[in-house]
Write an enzyme that holds these catalytic residues in place. Structure first.
Site, PDB file in Angstrom:
ATOM      1  NE  ARG A  65      88.583 -21.838  46.638  1.00 30.38           N
ATOM      2  CZ  ARG A  65      89.167 -20.755  46.361  1.00 30.38           C
ATOM      3  NH1 ARG A  65      88.965 -19.630  47.399  1.00 30.38           N
ATOM      4  NH2 ARG A  65      90.250 -20.265  45.638  1.00 30.38           N
ATOM      5  CG  MET A  90      90.353  -8.907  48.796  1.00 22.88           C
ATOM      6  SD  MET A  90      89.266  -8.197  47.598  1.00 22.88           S
ATOM      7  CE  MET A  90      90.268  -8.377  46.483  1.00 22.88           C
ATOM      8  CG  ASN A 107      81.168  -8.955  46.864  1.00 17.24           C
ATOM      9  OD1 ASN A 107      81.933  -8.259  47.786  1.00 17.24           O
ATOM     10  ND2 ASN A 107      81.589  -8.816  45.576  1.00 17.24           N
ATOM     11  CG  HIS A 109      83.184  -6.244  41.837  1.00 13.03           C
ATOM     12  ND1 HIS A 109      84.312  -7.372  42.056  1.00 13.03           N
ATOM     13  CD2 HIS A 109      83.516  -6.109  40.371  1.00 13.03           C
ATOM     14  CE1 HIS A 109      85.002  -7.459  40.958  1.00 13.03           C
ATOM     15  NE2 HIS A 109      84.571  -6.931  40.067  1.00 13.03           N
ATOM     16  CB  SER A 136      78.317  -3.202  41.108  1.00 15.96           C
ATOM     17  OG  SER A 136      78.675  -2.637  39.845  1.00 15.96           O
ATOM     18  CB  THR A 141      74.490 -15.910  42.603  1.00 12.64           C
ATOM     19  OG1 THR A 141      75.163 -15.255  41.626  1.00 12.64           O
ATOM     20  CG2 THR A 141      73.119 -15.005  42.907  1.00 12.64           C
ATOM     21  CD  GLU A 143      77.765 -15.563  36.299  1.00 11.78           C
ATOM     22  OE1 GLU A 143      78.496 -15.020  35.625  1.00 11.78           O
ATOM     23  OE2 GLU A 143      76.542 -15.885  36.342  1.00 11.78           O
ATOM     24  CG  ASP A 145      83.150 -10.434  41.528  1.00  7.87           C
ATOM     25  OD1 ASP A 145      82.594 -10.428  42.723  1.00  7.87           O
ATOM     26  OD2 ASP A 145      84.306 -10.415  41.073  1.00  7.87           O
ATOM     27  CD  GLU A 174      83.713   0.497  46.774  1.00 11.69           C
ATOM     28  OE1 GLU A 174      84.858   0.553  47.652  1.00 11.69           O
ATOM     29  OE2 GLU A 174      83.600  -0.324  45.914  1.00 11.69           O
TER      30      GLU A 174
HETATM   31  C1  GAR Z   1      86.661  -2.010  47.952  1.00  9.85           C
HETATM   32  O1  GAR Z   1      86.916  -0.970  47.053  1.00  9.85           O
HETATM   33  C2  GAR Z   1      85.784  -3.033  47.494  1.00  9.85           C
HETATM   34  O2  GAR Z   1      84.897  -2.735  46.319  1.00  9.85           O
HETATM   35  C3  GAR Z   1      86.858  -4.071  46.748  1.00  9.85           C
HETATM   36  O3  GAR Z   1      88.097  -3.880  47.809  1.00  9.85           O
HETATM   37  C4  GAR Z   1      87.943  -2.711  48.361  1.00  9.85           C
HETATM   38  C5  GAR Z   1      87.912  -2.842  50.040  1.00  9.85           C
HETATM   39  O4  GAR Z   1      88.160  -1.735  50.566  1.00  9.85           O
HETATM   40  N1  GAR Z   1      86.225  -5.429  46.891  1.00  9.85           N
HETATM   41  C6  GAR Z   1      86.781  -6.136  46.128  1.00  9.85           C
HETATM   42  O5  GAR Z   1      87.885  -5.888  45.248  1.00  9.85           O
HETATM   43  C7  GAR Z   1      86.253  -7.476  46.245  1.00  9.85           C
HETATM   44  N2  GAR Z   1      86.699  -8.452  45.198  1.00  9.85           N
HETATM   45  P1  GAR Z   1      88.157  -1.522  52.218  1.00  9.85           P
HETATM   46  O6  GAR Z   1      88.745  -2.722  52.805  1.00  9.85           O
HETATM   47  O7  GAR Z   1      88.598  -0.271  52.602  1.00  9.85           O
HETATM   48  O8  GAR Z   1      86.505  -1.439  52.476  1.00  9.85           O
END
Ligand code: GAR
Length: 210
Positions: A65, A90, A107, A109, A136, A141, A143, A145, A174
């Protein structure tokens, strides 16, 4: 204008919402690059179609990583962004990478944080018989999410809702929520101070509801 690098891992519909609002003159940003950790994803095609430079830093080609995040950091850095936007990105980030962009990384979430950090948020909301669900936007940061939430959108869960129906409904919200918050950043309305989000220079005591 605010130079924005968008990180994606897949579909990129949130990226598209930003592209569309920028193109419509509704957002004072310049998306200077899109970077994906996965090759051949839809989000890269969206970038290509909008004539936005796009690159792949494939995490499977790195032994750790740390090595991956170092390469990713270098890739981001070459575009000298004012803001890094995670849009369906992701991968968990190392503390080093997060610190490098402290206060300059957002971000989105798909849960009403602090509920359900991590994966499978829609399933968890259904399993817990939640009445509401949502998304959200927060400063990133160290931590996972766990950074201060700036704004949320929420809706009522209906009988018959499934993981898929929730995912679709959440994305519709979103696509309004994320451009709005990115616009606030570009207008210097929001900032990170320690582990606190500021809005117009004042501590944000609760997330804005969009
Ligand atoms: C979105 O719903 C976002 O909130 C989520 O993935 C989707 C991406 O959609 N993000 C996460 O789960 C982050 N851990 P998109 O590729 O169509 O924008």
């Amino acid at each position: 204008t605010c130079r924005v690098v968008v990180l994606i891992s897949g579909n990129g519909s949130n990226l598209q919402a930003l592209i569309d609002q920028q193109a419509a003159g509704l957002l004072p940003i310049d998306i200077v690059a899109v970077i994906s950790n996965r090759p051949n994803v839809m989000g890269l095609q969206r970038a290509a179609k909008a004539n936005i430079p796009h690159q792949v830093v494939d995490h499977t080609e790195f032994d750790s990583r740390e090595l991956f995040d170092t390469a990713l950091q270098q890739c981001i850095q070459q575009f000298t962004p004012d803001l890094v936007v995670l849009a369906g990105y992701m991968r968990i980030m190392t503390a080093d990478l997060v610190r490098r962009f402290a206060g300059k990384m957002l971000n989105i979430h798909p849960s009403l944080l602090p509920k359900y950090p991590g994966l499978h948020t829609h399933r968890r909301a259904l399993d817990n018989k939640d009445l509401q669900h949502g998304s959200s936007v927060h400063f990133v940061t160290e931590e996972l999410d766990g950074g201060p939430v700036i704004a949320q959108s929420q809706f009522d869960i209906q009988p018959g809702d499934t993981e898929d129906s929730l995912a679709i409904r959440i994305k519709q919200l979103e696509h309004k929520l994320y451009p709005k918050v990115v616009g606030w950043f570009a207008e210097n309305k929001i900032a990170l101070q320690g582990n606190q989000a500021l809005y117009n220079g004042e501590k944000l005591l609760q997330p804005k509801m969009i």
